[in-house]
Design a protein around this motif. Sequence first.
Motif: not given
Length: 198
Positions: A50-71
């Motif tokens: 039941p929590d998978l979709e929400d956490l999957l979205q949360e992971v990609f929200e973090v990716v969205h915010h941090q992607l520009s700083t990824f080496d």
Amino acid sequence: MAMLIELTRLLPWARGSSTPVAEPLSLVAVHDQYVGVVWRWLQRLGVHEPDLEDLLQEVFEVVHHQLSTFDTSRPIRPWLFGICKNVVRRHRRRAYVRLETTEPETQELSSEGVIPDPEEVATARQDNEELNALLEELDPAKRVVFVMFELDDLSCQEIAEELGIPEGTVHSRLHAARKAFQSAVSRRKARIARGGGT
């Protein structure tokens, strides 16, 4: 001098700042390529259906915010896996603070569309709860390797490729996870022997 110029032309690292910079990653490209992998990692880290979709979205929200700083010269899988671990850790803290359980609700029908025997459901649920409780005692990085090897039947090479880590790291994490799991089993058996239950 001519030889130095020729060397810098042949060896890109010798050119200094004129070396082309890698293209920045796009969120859509990362999502499309890794959404299935991240889903499996979340499952292996113990996230319930039941929590998978929400956490999957949360992971990609973090990716969205941090992607520009990824080496981009570094592998992306370990970075994504680190984000998954942190998101799962925060999820568990939130559930604990709210005094919620992250256990899934009972399913009414089996996968064959038949109402299962209540005794079988209770036994399966208890076994699953015991296994999850034992796995909860493992460090997330070790847990995911343990689950992938012992439960998903992946080889150490396949695990290394999926997580983007050296195969030697997989072996050491698996060894440590097995020891930790065995210790957790021993502690549980001792509690039961003392009459402390599960």
